[in-house]
Design a protein around this motif. Structure first.
Motif, PDB file in Angstrom:
ATOM      1  N   THR A 135      31.052  37.104  44.361  1.00  0.00           N
ATOM      2  CA  THR A 135      31.994  36.109  44.856  1.00  0.00           C
ATOM      3  C   THR A 135      32.297  35.118  43.744  1.00  0.00           C
ATOM      4  N   ALA A 136      33.575  34.805  43.579  1.00  0.00           N
ATOM      5  CA  ALA A 136      33.998  33.845  42.556  1.00  0.00           C
ATOM      6  C   ALA A 136      34.514  32.578  43.215  1.00  0.00           C
ATOM      7  N   LEU A 179      36.447  37.345  46.876  1.00  0.00           N
ATOM      8  CA  LEU A 179      35.442  38.397  46.864  1.00  0.00           C
ATOM      9  C   LEU A 179      35.901  39.474  45.883  1.00  0.00           C
ATOM     10  N   ILE A 180      35.021  39.850  44.965  1.00  0.00           N
ATOM     11  CA  ILE A 180      35.349  40.820  43.932  1.00  0.00           C
ATOM     12  C   ILE A 180      34.433  42.033  44.067  1.00  0.00           C
ATOM     13  N   HIS A 181      35.040  43.207  44.174  1.00  0.00           N
ATOM     14  CA  HIS A 181      34.285  44.455  44.115  1.00  0.00           C
ATOM     15  C   HIS A 181      34.576  45.084  42.758  1.00  0.00           C
ATOM     16  N   VAL A 182      33.540  45.303  41.985  1.00  0.00           N
ATOM     17  CA  VAL A 182      33.692  45.857  40.644  1.00  0.00           C
ATOM     18  C   VAL A 182      33.672  47.386  40.745  1.00  0.00           C
ATOM     19  N   LEU A 183      34.719  48.028  40.220  1.00  0.00           N
ATOM     20  CA  LEU A 183      34.859  49.476  40.275  1.00  0.00           C
ATOM     21  C   LEU A 183      34.942  50.042  38.866  1.00  0.00           C
ATOM     22  N   VAL A 199      31.051  42.508  31.724  1.00  0.00           N
ATOM     23  CA  VAL A 199      32.462  42.138  31.575  1.00  0.00           C
ATOM     24  C   VAL A 199      32.950  41.414  32.829  1.00  0.00           C
ATOM     25  N   ALA A 200      32.606  41.962  33.997  1.00  0.00           N
ATOM     26  CA  ALA A 200      33.046  41.361  35.257  1.00  0.00           C
ATOM     27  C   ALA A 200      32.473  39.957  35.431  1.00  0.00           C
ATOM     28  N   GLU A 201      31.207  39.780  35.084  1.00  0.00           N
ATOM     29  CA  GLU A 201      30.588  38.461  35.196  1.00  0.00           C
ATOM     30  C   GLU A 201      31.252  37.468  34.246  1.00  0.00           C
ATOM     31  N   ARG A 205      33.190  33.945  35.305  1.00  0.00           N
ATOM     32  CA  ARG A 205      32.906  32.624  34.740  1.00  0.00           C
ATOM     33  C   ARG A 205      34.160  31.989  34.175  1.00  0.00           C
ATOM     34  N   LYS A 206      34.960  32.770  33.470  1.00  0.00           N
ATOM     35  CA  LYS A 206      36.196  32.226  32.897  1.00  0.00           C
ATOM     36  C   LYS A 206      37.155  31.782  33.998  1.00  0.00           C
ATOM     37  N   ALA A 207      37.258  32.582  35.066  1.00  0.00           N
ATOM     38  CA  ALA A 207      38.153  32.226  36.171  1.00  0.00           C
ATOM     39  C   ALA A 207      37.681  30.951  36.858  1.00  0.00           C
TER      40      ALA A 207
END
Length: 217
Positions: A135-136, A179-183, A199-201, A205-207
């Motif tokens: 979750t971001a 909510l982010i699902h990494v695929l 990369v997703a993490e 953080r940047k977002a």
């Protein structure tokens, strides 16, 4: 932008996060629901409120093919009807005692819940392997900004610098979170999974930093 998935389907969880015989809270645009899987493996989505005393059903437990409230043990079938009241074991609960249910589909490792009348099936997302969810504290617009691309109508964000290795399946939450699902795309070795997760993490953080600065809506 806000993705407009077919039939208003919302990707609420990954299949791996919901083993048989478990229940968990999940969120759709309208709020929190109880997401559960029967002991035979069938997923279900139920309103997160027991009609008896209002206890959150996501705090309950799965018994066989039903979901039971943790407070007084009232049990509900996947269709939403009450099938057992422990205090009255000889009583057949009336049909009027029921919880709201939502259409649910499980496709290629992703669990989707329909928020209204679904006129089509959810996206199949073929060629993509689910990795993890996160979750971001940022909007979809902020995620698009740091990924340097826009979400597709299915809710997929392919970061420009990593478009060959991963996608982010995004879903807006009612509190401004995403909510982010990494695929994964292509290789799914342990090294590839670790790299994609990092990369997703980093993008998250940047977002979130962008959101804090008020640059992205």
């Amino acid at each position: 932008m806000q993705p407009d998935t077919a039939g208003s389907w919302t990707p609420v969880a990954l299949s791996a996060d919901l083993p048989a015989g478990t229940v968990m809270p999940a969120r759709i645009p309208a709020g929190t629901i109880a997401l559960w899987r029967s002991e035979s493996g069938r997923p279900a989505a139920t309103a997160n409120r027991c009609p008896h005393r209002g206890m959150s059903l996501s705090h309950g437990f799965v018994r066989g093919e039903s979901l039971s409230c943790i407070y007084h043990g009232w049990s509900y079938a996947q269709a939403g009807n009450c099938i057992r009241i422990p205090a009255h074991p000889g009583l057949t609960p009336p049909e009027t005692i029921r919880t709201k249910t939502f259409a649910i589909e499980e496709v290629n490792g992703v669990i989707w819940v329909a928020t209204d009348e679904a006129t089509a099936k959810p996206p199949a997302l073929e060629g993509l392997t689910p990795l993890r969810s996160m979750t971001a504290d940022a909007s979809i617009a902020a995620i698009e900004a740091v990924a340097d691309t826009q979400a597709s109508v299915e809710g997929l964000v392919s970061p420009r610098e990593n478009a060959d290795t991963l996608c982010l399946l995004v879903s807006a939450q009612e509190d401004g979170q995403t909510l982010i699902h990494v695929l994964l795309k292509g290789e799914t070795s342990p090294a590839a999974r670790i790299a994609a997760s990092r990369v997703a993490e980093g993008l998250r953080r940047k977002a979130e930093n962008l959101q804090k600065k008020g640059i992205a809506a």
